[in-house]
Design a protein around this motif. Sequence first.
Motif, PDB file in Angstrom:
ATOM      1  N   ILE A  45       1.157  -1.035   0.228  1.00 30.03           N
ATOM      2  CA  ILE A  45       0.444  -0.302  -0.021  1.00 30.03           C
ATOM      3  C   ILE A  45       0.263   1.646   0.032  1.00 30.03           C
ATOM      4  O   ILE A  45       1.803   1.176   0.702  1.00 30.03           O
ATOM      5  N   GLY A  46       0.281   2.012  -1.163  1.00 28.43           N
ATOM      6  CA  GLY A  46       1.534   3.206  -0.664  1.00 28.43           C
ATOM      7  C   GLY A  46       2.524   3.926  -2.062  1.00 28.43           C
ATOM      8  O   GLY A  46       2.552   4.767  -2.465  1.00 28.43           O
ATOM      9  N   ASP A  47       1.775   2.638  -2.353  1.00 33.25           N
ATOM     10  CA  ASP A  47       2.983   2.365  -4.273  1.00 33.25           C
ATOM     11  C   ASP A  47       2.511   2.688  -5.381  1.00 33.25           C
ATOM     12  O   ASP A  47       1.183   2.640  -4.706  1.00 33.25           O
ATOM     13  N   SER A  48       3.274   3.204  -6.131  1.00 32.07           N
ATOM     14  CA  SER A  48       2.777   2.975  -7.062  1.00 32.07           C
ATOM     15  C   SER A  48       2.840   1.986  -8.395  1.00 32.07           C
ATOM     16  O   SER A  48       3.337   1.361  -8.124  1.00 32.07           O
ATOM     17  N   SER A  69     -20.437   4.870  -5.083  1.00 33.37           N
ATOM     18  CA  SER A  69     -19.196   6.813  -5.214  1.00 33.37           C
ATOM     19  C   SER A  69     -18.050   5.968  -6.123  1.00 33.37           C
ATOM     20  O   SER A  69     -17.630   5.157  -6.185  1.00 33.37           O
ATOM     21  N   ASP A  70     -17.736   6.914  -7.118  1.00 38.24           N
ATOM     22  CA  ASP A  70     -16.716   7.132  -7.538  1.00 38.24           C
ATOM     23  C   ASP A  70     -15.099   7.353  -7.268  1.00 38.24           C
ATOM     24  O   ASP A  70     -14.341   7.154  -8.221  1.00 38.24           O
ATOM     25  N   LYS A  71     -15.185   7.679  -5.880  1.00 40.35           N
ATOM     26  CA  LYS A  71     -13.972   7.806  -5.205  1.00 40.35           C
ATOM     27  C   LYS A  71     -12.532   6.907  -6.005  1.00 40.35           C
ATOM     28  O   LYS A  71     -11.644   7.728  -5.672  1.00 40.35           O
ATOM     29  N   TYR A  72     -12.654   5.872  -5.900  1.00 44.84           N
ATOM     30  CA  TYR A  72     -11.792   4.623  -6.032  1.00 44.84           C
ATOM     31  C   TYR A  72     -12.874   3.710  -6.949  1.00 44.84           C
ATOM     32  O   TYR A  72     -13.822   3.628  -6.678  1.00 44.84           O
ATOM     33  N   PHE A  73     -11.826   3.064  -7.344  1.00 44.26           N
ATOM     34  CA  PHE A  73     -11.916   1.772  -8.174  1.00 44.26           C
ATOM     35  C   PHE A  73     -10.536   0.649  -7.941  1.00 44.26           C
ATOM     36  O   PHE A  73      -9.931   1.476  -7.446  1.00 44.26           O
ATOM     37  N   ASP A  95      -6.111   9.745 -10.407  1.00 48.94           N
ATOM     38  CA  ASP A  95      -4.787   9.778  -9.504  1.00 48.94           C
ATOM     39  C   ASP A  95      -3.903   8.895 -10.717  1.00 48.94           C
ATOM     40  O   ASP A  95      -3.335   8.430 -11.171  1.00 48.94           O
ATOM     41  N   SER A  96      -3.008  10.016 -10.898  1.00 50.75           N
ATOM     42  CA  SER A  96      -1.724   9.923 -12.077  1.00 50.75           C
ATOM     43  C   SER A  96      -1.296   9.101 -11.687  1.00 50.75           C
ATOM     44  O   SER A  96      -0.043   8.362 -12.628  1.00 50.75           O
ATOM     45  N   LYS A  97      -0.168   9.243 -10.266  1.00 48.55           N
ATOM     46  CA  LYS A  97       0.285   8.460  -9.555  1.00 48.55           C
ATOM     47  C   LYS A  97      -0.306   6.667  -9.643  1.00 48.55           C
ATOM     48  O   LYS A  97       0.676   5.915  -9.720  1.00 48.55           O
ATOM     49  N   PHE A  98      -1.441   6.306  -9.346  1.00 42.86           N
ATOM     50  CA  PHE A  98      -2.041   5.208  -9.586  1.00 42.86           C
ATOM     51  C   PHE A  98      -1.350   4.457  -8.432  1.00 42.86           C
ATOM     52  O   PHE A  98      -0.628   3.467  -8.042  1.00 42.86           O
TER      53      PHE A  98
END
Length: 206
Positions: A45-48, A69-73, A95-98
Motif C-alpha cells: 500500500i502506498g506504492d505506485s 461512489s467513484d472516489k476509488y475503483f 490519480d495519475s500516479k496510480f
Amino acid sequence: MTHIGRSEKVLVMRLFITVLVLIFSLQSWSKADDIRDLEIEGISIGDSLLDFYELDEINSWKKVIYPSSDKYFKVDTTSAKGDYDDIGFHLKKNDSKFVIYEIAGGKYFDDQMPECIEFKKKVALDISDITKNSKKDSYRYFYKKVENGKSYADIDDFEFDNGDQIRLWCVNWSDKVEKKLNFTDNFSISLTTKEHMKWINTEAYQ
C-alpha cells in the motif's frame, strides 16, 4: 522491468505475505506495526502500480466501479507474477500516479473448502507472529442475497491500532451458485488502510 523509486525504500524492512512461502520463515524479531510494512507479491500500500505494470496493461484489466461512489475503483488481473491466481488493487479516481490504497490476492480451492480453511489458519498464525498492535476477530458471514444465504465466508480480521486492516477469508459457495454463476471456493487476503475501509463501509454501497 525496473521498479521506479524502489531504491528509496531499501532501508525500510518489508515483510512478505505469500501463499506458498510461510511468513514464519522471516526473522522472528521483525514485527510490523503498520499496514505499509507488508507486501503481497512484492507490492505494498502506498506504492505506485506503475512501478510494477505498464499503463497499457493496467488499462486492459477488468475495472470495477462501485454503485454509490467513484472516489476509488478496483482493477483485477489474472496475470499475477507470483503465487496468487489473481491480484486486485484499489486506486483513486484521476490519480495519475496510480497510488495503491488496497491490495488483495486470491487463490482458488475448487470444491476443497477444508483445504482452504486449513490454509487460512496457517496464514493467520503467520500474521500473528509478525504483527504487533493488532487485534484479531474471526466470524462467519452469510451471503443473504445469494440463494437465501446458503453461501458463506469464514473471515479473520487483524486490525491495527490506527485502524488499518488485514483480512483473510475463505468463501464456500453452494453447489447451485457454483454451477449457475461459475464461482469457485477461494481464499483471499487483503491489506486495507483505515481511510479506504471507511469509504467501503460508508460510501461505496450507500
